[in-house]
Motif scaffolding. Structure first.
Motif, PDB file in Angstrom:
ATOM      1  N   PHE A 163       0.826  -1.209   0.000  1.00 53.22           N
ATOM      2  CA  PHE A 163       0.000   0.000   0.000  1.00 53.22           C
ATOM      3  C   PHE A 163       0.861   1.260   0.000  1.00 53.22           C
ATOM      4  O   PHE A 163       0.481   2.283  -0.556  1.00 53.22           O
ATOM      5  N   GLU A 205       1.629   2.281  -3.576  1.00 48.21           N
ATOM      6  CA  GLU A 205       0.523   2.696  -4.428  1.00 48.21           C
ATOM      7  C   GLU A 205       0.567   4.216  -4.608  1.00 48.21           C
ATOM      8  O   GLU A 205       0.787   4.945  -3.659  1.00 48.21           O
ATOM      9  N   THR A 235     -12.265  -2.520  -3.345  1.00 47.34           N
ATOM     10  CA  THR A 235     -11.454  -2.756  -4.541  1.00 47.34           C
ATOM     11  C   THR A 235     -10.391  -3.802  -4.265  1.00 47.34           C
ATOM     12  O   THR A 235     -10.190  -4.730  -5.053  1.00 47.34           O
ATOM     13  N   TYR A 236      -9.703  -3.685  -3.129  1.00 46.07           N
ATOM     14  CA  TYR A 236      -8.641  -4.624  -2.791  1.00 46.07           C
ATOM     15  C   TYR A 236      -9.204  -5.991  -2.416  1.00 46.07           C
ATOM     16  O   TYR A 236      -8.621  -7.018  -2.751  1.00 46.07           O
ATOM     17  N   GLN A 265     -10.028  -7.644  -5.587  1.00 45.40           N
ATOM     18  CA  GLN A 265      -8.794  -7.993  -6.299  1.00 45.40           C
ATOM     19  C   GLN A 265      -8.131  -9.235  -5.695  1.00 45.40           C
ATOM     20  O   GLN A 265      -7.668 -10.108  -6.419  1.00 45.40           O
TER      21      GLN A 265
END
Length: 101
Positions: free
Chosen positions: A52, A55, A63-64, A67
């Motif tokens: 993170f 990023e 979202t994570y 994913q």
């Protein structure tokens, strides 16, 4: 030595009753398992924190989650990785010949 094992068991989050109803071997296995889980958890936390940190722009948690936990296409999962296949063959001293009919 009994006090050290008892302190370790209680520190690992298990009950005193678990300690007294267990053998030294099983007590040692439980302590090893708890230690392994804690190390893996710390490693995962560190890995995610570093990921993170790299990023450019953080997104929402959903979202994570999507994913990391979304199932992949089964055909993609089952397909052998050609690079890995060639590397394994090389390790065994094998030469890969292209398939022809």
């Amino acid at each position: 030595m009994v006090e050290a094992f008892l302190a370790a068991i209680v520190g690992a989050g298990l009950s005193e009753n678990d300690f007294w109803s267990s053998t030294p071997y099983l007590t040692d296995l439980r302590l090893a398992a708890v230690g392994k889980v804690r190390r893996e958890s710390a490693l995962l936390t560190g890995w995610m924190a570093e990921r993170f940190a790299r990023e450019e722009r953080l997104q929402g948690p959903q979202t994570y989650i999507r994913q990391f936990f979304q199932s992949q296409d089964q055909a993609e999962v089952d397909a052998p990785d050609p690079i890995m296949f060639h590397r394994m063959a090389q390790d065994w001293g094998l030469e890969i010949e292209p398939y022809s009919e």
